[in-house]
Design a protein around this motif. Structure first.
Motif, PDB file in Angstrom:
ATOM      1  N   CYS A  96      85.588  52.231  66.217  1.00  6.36           N
ATOM      2  CA  CYS A  96      86.789  51.842  66.791  1.00  6.36           C
ATOM      3  C   CYS A  96      87.650  50.763  65.730  1.00  6.36           C
ATOM      4  O   CYS A  96      87.504  49.573  65.757  1.00  6.36           O
ATOM      5  N   PRO A  97      88.318  51.588  64.866  1.00  7.16           N
ATOM      6  CA  PRO A  97      88.981  50.660  63.692  1.00  7.16           C
ATOM      7  C   PRO A  97      90.276  49.799  64.315  1.00  7.16           C
ATOM      8  O   PRO A  97      90.375  49.037  63.893  1.00  7.16           O
ATOM      9  N   ASN A  98      90.933  50.310  65.405  1.00  3.84           N
ATOM     10  CA  ASN A  98      92.119  49.850  66.003  1.00  3.84           C
ATOM     11  C   ASN A  98      92.226  49.977  67.427  1.00  3.84           C
ATOM     12  O   ASN A  98      92.368  50.921  67.978  1.00  3.84           O
ATOM     13  N   PRO A  99      91.715  48.999  68.276  1.00  2.00           N
ATOM     14  CA  PRO A  99      91.454  48.872  69.656  1.00  2.00           C
ATOM     15  C   PRO A  99      92.966  49.189  70.103  1.00  2.00           C
ATOM     16  O   PRO A  99      93.957  48.616  69.635  1.00  2.00           O
ATOM     17  N   ARG A 100      92.956  49.699  71.468  1.00  2.00           N
ATOM     18  CA  ARG A 100      94.164  49.865  72.121  1.00  2.00           C
ATOM     19  C   ARG A 100      94.533  48.640  72.816  1.00  2.00           C
ATOM     20  O   ARG A 100      93.462  47.961  73.552  1.00  2.00           O
ATOM     21  N   ALA A 101      95.672  47.924  73.041  1.00  3.16           N
ATOM     22  CA  ALA A 101      95.728  46.643  73.820  1.00  3.16           C
ATOM     23  C   ALA A 101      95.883  47.478  75.049  1.00  3.16           C
ATOM     24  O   ALA A 101      96.820  47.708  75.609  1.00  3.16           O
ATOM     25  N   THR A 102      95.116  46.835  75.834  1.00  5.40           N
ATOM     26  CA  THR A 102      95.009  47.052  77.235  1.00  5.40           C
ATOM     27  C   THR A 102      94.678  46.067  78.285  1.00  5.40           C
ATOM     28  O   THR A 102      94.278  45.016  77.854  1.00  5.40           O
ATOM     29  N   GLU A 103      95.291  46.444  79.407  1.00  2.00           N
ATOM     30  CA  GLU A 103      94.784  45.214  80.675  1.00  2.00           C
ATOM     31  C   GLU A 103      93.346  45.327  81.092  1.00  2.00           C
ATOM     32  O   GLU A 103      92.689  46.340  80.766  1.00  2.00           O
ATOM     33  N   ASP A 104      93.031  44.453  81.691  1.00  2.00           N
ATOM     34  CA  ASP A 104      91.702  44.386  82.015  1.00  2.00           C
ATOM     35  C   ASP A 104      91.562  45.733  83.086  1.00  2.00           C
ATOM     36  O   ASP A 104      92.211  45.835  84.104  1.00  2.00           O
ATOM     37  N   PHE A 127     100.631  43.276  92.082  1.00  2.15           N
ATOM     38  CA  PHE A 127     100.701  42.916  90.771  1.00  2.15           C
ATOM     39  C   PHE A 127     100.671  43.954  89.684  1.00  2.15           C
ATOM     40  O   PHE A 127     100.387  45.134  90.038  1.00  2.15           O
ATOM     41  N   HIS A 128     101.045  43.671  88.535  1.00 12.51           N
ATOM     42  CA  HIS A 128     100.742  44.706  87.574  1.00 12.51           C
ATOM     43  C   HIS A 128      99.270  44.772  87.191  1.00 12.51           C
ATOM     44  O   HIS A 128      98.536  43.934  87.127  1.00 12.51           O
ATOM     45  N   GLY A 129      99.448  46.076  86.385  1.00 11.85           N
ATOM     46  CA  GLY A 129      97.941  46.213  85.956  1.00 11.85           C
ATOM     47  C   GLY A 129      97.130  47.368  86.713  1.00 11.85           C
ATOM     48  O   GLY A 129      97.624  47.978  87.216  1.00 11.85           O
ATOM     49  N   PHE A 130      95.860  47.222  86.650  1.00 13.32           N
ATOM     50  CA  PHE A 130      95.065  48.204  86.940  1.00 13.32           C
ATOM     51  C   PHE A 130      94.135  47.852  88.180  1.00 13.32           C
ATOM     52  O   PHE A 130      93.838  46.704  88.563  1.00 13.32           O
ATOM     53  N   TYR A 131      93.858  48.946  89.061  1.00 14.27           N
ATOM     54  CA  TYR A 131      93.285  48.672  90.459  1.00 14.27           C
ATOM     55  C   TYR A 131      92.344  49.691  90.647  1.00 14.27           C
ATOM     56  O   TYR A 131      92.408  50.605  90.128  1.00 14.27           O
ATOM     57  N   ARG A 132      91.293  49.092  91.157  1.00 17.33           N
ATOM     58  CA  ARG A 132      90.120  50.204  91.642  1.00 17.33           C
ATOM     59  C   ARG A 132      90.421  50.535  93.273  1.00 17.33           C
ATOM     60  O   ARG A 132      90.254  49.515  93.856  1.00 17.33           O
ATOM     61  N   LEU A 133      90.547  51.673  93.575  1.00 17.84           N
ATOM     62  CA  LEU A 133      90.598  51.849  95.020  1.00 17.84           C
ATOM     63  C   LEU A 133      89.360  52.966  95.256  1.00 17.84           C
ATOM     64  O   LEU A 133      89.314  53.966  94.617  1.00 17.84           O
ATOM     65  N   SER A 134      88.389  52.274  96.297  1.00 16.73           N
ATOM     66  CA  SER A 134      87.372  52.953  96.472  1.00 16.73           C
ATOM     67  C   SER A 134      87.293  53.154  97.902  1.00 16.73           C
ATOM     68  O   SER A 134      87.830  52.462  98.853  1.00 16.73           O
ATOM     69  N   LEU A 135      86.845  54.501  98.428  1.00 18.12           N
ATOM     70  CA  LEU A 135      86.923  54.984  99.791  1.00 18.12           C
ATOM     71  C   LEU A 135      85.495  55.147 100.318  1.00 18.12           C
ATOM     72  O   LEU A 135      84.744  56.004  99.618  1.00 18.12           O
ATOM     73  N   PHE A 136      85.109  54.798 101.526  1.00 19.68           N
ATOM     74  CA  PHE A 136      83.817  54.954 102.074  1.00 19.68           C
ATOM     75  C   PHE A 136      83.751  55.831 103.347  1.00 19.68           C
ATOM     76  O   PHE A 136      84.685  55.322 104.256  1.00 19.68           O
TER      77      PHE A 136
END
Length: 842
Positions: A487-495, A579-588
């Motif tokens: 990975c020479p140039n990582p992408r600026a990403t959110e958590d 909130f802005h950013g990434f969410y994990r949605l899990s269904l059971f």
């Protein structure tokens, strides 16, 4: 002159070869003289029984004399012609002998070969018994001459020039390793007995373990199984902690050795049974291998074997078949691996690169550079039937991202591990539990393929390991392949939230849980305006629980971001993103009726919110139940034909009516909830129910803007508890303050309808028209400062005008029923207070 005819060679699949020695004498007439030892070898051939052996020898001897007598010209004619005649007659004898031997061979190997392969190849037949004179050989047909030359090449241990696509693979020799079950068990037991008796002689061991072996293939299998089960890899010798053992007897006695010990022993043991075996030197991606390193100027460090079976060469590695080395603990893990017995060259080349190109056994050999760059695959990769779609080599990220894809034919579960590059390939665990802590990738599994999107966090080189197991297996996931990512140039990403449930999207086994489709594919879901709806199609009624995770969001806020609707053939999840950013949605999910069954993870989605977000004051009420809106629960209770089929209701005027039908005729109760700021009346005054025949109308007048919860409860048995049927989520967008409904009492029952007034807060000093239907009432009155009786019109509606008064007293709507003169209160109306006229003077 008496001609002498030679027995040139026996060569069948799975049978030992009989060849002429270099000391065989040649007569002046050009014939080959066969010595007695060659006939002794023929007698020892396990393929032929005693009767066939005698028949073949006698036929050769008798026909030799007859052929010579019949072809001896009385006038001393052409000797060459006579020799050709002898060759032709002997060839006919060959055909008879081959047919007899082939029939015996076919019966003996019937259980070891696939049905489609139960026949002798033309090549094997051509390499059978052949007795010719050298002078006649020059006049053979071109095809026969070519086959004889090919047989002689195999005899000398040289590589056959097999045509592309015609080379046999291991499946042509045996359908599966199950055909060796009895033989393997015998070898393991015999090996244990020999070890207990301290027998270290190679010849004695080979004779014991190959007892009962019916052909070359079974003899080779016995040798290979003995090596894998009785010799452990000498990790101490490899690391230099102890002296490496050299002689076969020392290796057998100690029960340990390095790769050359396995290959040397294999060669020695094969020699004892007449199997041609070669040691092959080269590079391997085993212990000590540094992933991605250049091998061009490094001395090879591994040995394995090639064996000649049925005129073709096959590859095997007993060292790799015996087990694996745990470099972290510097120990050997004994684990029998059948994959490395007669491995197909196309698969063997992924981990073994010979010094001599010919031992690749490939139609198109590869270069050392190609070998270095190839993705490393373990034996489990092939035994599980996996297929590498991309990449075929180690990869460099594009805009900070890299993608890996595998195909499979049987439902399979996957996970992965990404770590910073280590020196050695064989480091870390070979197995994994059902979870991963990596948040640098998105693993999704579809019907027949797996996709892993990698997002390395920094500029560096990384090692990626993929683990897999069949869907219904209970064992840990095993390592199937490995590669490096630069990975020479990582992408600026959110958590990205961690996903402890292996993969994103629908789980591979979701169908068995009852989830058969989704409104969202496996890719990242972009959330617009902070709102996202997910719909799952189900094959049977299910119940669902949801989990929403964001790196900055606490659990109490997360509960106010979810609302679920459960219907017989679908599950709907409404999500709000504050909130802005990434969410994990899990269904059971679990089956609706099976309350004893645990919930199982069926779906995991990655949501990305980068635009507008929902304010904290706009989230769902915190006391929502698991079932919102009409669905499975309301249907089973007999509530049907809802005017609003969605759990979400939005109003611009602050009022709405919800209607449905009640087929069970049980008692209903309604609860409205919200944290109100300006309301002077309880929220129960803002809900009004009318129940006529089977139709139920719930009228709502919301006091202020915001989000409300309406809970509908039912009591099936008298005196029992009320059970929640469903929740509705009401979103009022009107800033206007609305008045309450009148306060209703228990006498207001089924069939009662209030037409006017519909508000519970009346203007003071005004005349108010009352119109009301009260089934069974004999008298209906409004009581304020006095009593005003309402009159019953032709439509069975009680009506009349009543003066509201100054607001010092409430208005009570009352009725009497039956013979009783007592008036029951139906509902109470409030009256606004009069404003003071003028300001109060001091």
């Amino acid at each position: 002159m008496s001609a002498k005819v030679a027995l040139q060679k026996f060569s069948f699949p799975f049978a030992s070869s009989v060849s002429l020695s270099s000391q065989d004498k040649v007569t002046q007439g050009g014939s080959v003289l066969v010595k007695d030892p060659e006939f002794h070898k023929l007698k020892e051939n396990p393929i032929l029984d005693e009767q066939n052996r005698i028949s073949v020898v006698q036929a050769l001897a008798e026909n030799e004399d007859q052929a010579l007598e019949s072809t001896n010209p009385p006038d001393g004619g052409d000797t060459v012609a006579a020799q050709c005649s002898v060759s032709a007659q002997v060839s006919q004898i060959d055909v008879v002998a081959r047919q007899s031997i082939a029939e015996n061979l076919r019966v003996e190997v019937e259980d070891q070969r696939p049905a489609a392969k139960r026949q002798l190849s033309s090549e094997s037949a051509a390499k059978s018994i052949t007795a010719v004179k050298k002078s006649a050989l020059r006049k053979e047909p071109n095809e026969l001459r070519h086959l004889n030359q090919k047989a002689q090449l195999g005899q000398r241990g040289e590589l056959n020039a097999a045509l592309p696509g015609q080379r046999k693979c291991s499946k042509d020799l045996f359908k599966s390793s199950e055909v060796f079950h009895r033989l393997d068990s015998h070898v393991i037991m015999a090996g244990a007995e020999l070890k207990q008796k301290c027998v270290y002689d190679v010849k004695t061991i080979v004779q014991r373990i190959t007892q009962g072996a019916r052909n070359e293939l079974e003899q080779l299998r016995a040798i290979w199984v003995w090596l894998c089960n009785n010799i452990e890899y000498d990790v101490g010798g490899f690391l230099g902690h102890s002296e490496k053992l050299s002689s076969p007897e020392e290796v057998i006695a100690a029960g340990r050795g390095v790769c050359c010990s396995y290959s040397n022993l294999c060669t020695e043991m094969c020699r004892e049974v007449g199997i041609e075996c070669q040691e092959v030197t080269g590079h391997s991606k085993g212990i000590g291998y540094r992933q991605g390193q250049s091998l061009k100027h490094i001395k090879s460090d591994h040995l394995w074997n090639a064996v000649l079976l049925g005129g073709e060469w096959f590859l095997l590695d007993a060292c790799w078949g015996a087990g694996q080395v745990d470099m972290q603990h510097e120990s050997f893990v004994k684990r029998f691996d059948d994959f490395y017995f007669l491995t197909d060259p196309e698969e063997f080349i992924d981990s073994h690169f010979p010094d001599e190109e010919k031992w690749q056994l490939l139609d198109k050999p590869i270069s050392i550079e190609e070998f270095e760059q190839r993705v490393f695959k373990t034996s489990a990769f092939y035994t599980m039937g996996l297929r590498l779609i991309s990449p075929l080599h180690h990869i460099i990220t594009d805009d900070g991202e890299a993608t890996v894809s595998l195909g499979f034919s049987r439902p399979t579960t996957f996970t992965y591990e990404i770590t910073r590059h280590q020196d050695l390939l064989h480091c870390g665990a070979l197995e994994r539990k059902d979870s991963t802590t990596s948040s640098f990738g998105l693993l999704t599994v579809s019907h027949r393929s797996m996709k892993l999107q990698l997002l390395p966090p920094e500029s560096d080189t990384y090692d990626v390991k993929l683990f897999a197991r069949f869907e219904n297996a209970t064992t840990p996931l095993v390592w199937v392949c490995s590669f490096t990512v630069e990975c020479p140039n990582p992408r600026a990403t959110e958590d990205i939230p961690e996903n402890p449930f292996l993969s994103w999207g629908l789980q591979p086994f979701a169908g068995s849980l009852g989830v058969v489709g989704s409104s969202q594919n496996s890719e990242i879901a972009e959330v617009e305006d902070g709102v996202f709806d997910l719909v799952l199609k189900t094959s049977r009624p299910l119940i669902v629980l949801c989990e929403l995770v964001h790196p900055q969001m606490e659990s109490d806020i997360a509960r106010c971001c979810l609302a679920t609707q459960i219907q017989p053939d679908s599950l709907t999840c409404h999500i709000l993103c504050p909130f802005h950013g990434f969410y994990r949605l899990s269904l059971f999910v679990r089956d609706y009726e099976k309350t004893h069954v645990k919930f199982q993870n069926a779906v995991n989605y990655l949501l990305h919110c980068k635009g507008k977000v929902v304010g904290l004051e706009e989230l769902f009420p915190p006391d929502l139940g698991s079932a919102c809106g009409p669905g499975t629960r309301t249907a089973k209770a007999g509530l049907s034909r809802f005017s609003h089929n969605s759990a979400m209701i939005s109003t611009q005027q602050g009022k709405c009516n919800i209607t449905f039908y009640n087929q069970q005729d049980f008692e209903l109760h309604y609860v409205l909830s919200k944290k109100c700021k300006n309301s002077t009346f309880p929220l129960s005054r803002y809900i009004f129910c009318t129940y006529t025949d089977r139709k139920v109308t719930v009228s709502l007048s919301l006091p202020e803007a915001g989000v409300y919860r309406l809970g509908i409860y039912a009591r099936i048995t008298s005196g029992g508890d009320f059970s929640l049927m469903c929740d509705f989520i009401l979103r009022n967008n009107s800033p206007q303050t609305r008045p309450p409904f009148p306060c209703v009492y228990s006498a207001w029952g089924k069939g009662c309808v209030l037409f006017e007034p519909r508000v519970g807060l009346l203007e003071p000093l005004s005349w108010v028209l009352f119109r009301v239907r009260v089934p069974g009432a004999l008298r209906v009155s409004v009581v304020v400062e006095g009593r005003t009786d309402l009159k019953l019109n032709k439509s069975r509606v009680w009506e009349g005008e009543v003066f509201s008064g100054s607001g010092l007293q409430q208005l009570k709507l009352t009725a009497s029923f039956g013979d009783s003169s007592e008036m029951s209160v139906l509902m109470i109306f409030d009256v606004k207070q009069l404003e003071n006229e003028g300001a109060h003077k001091d």
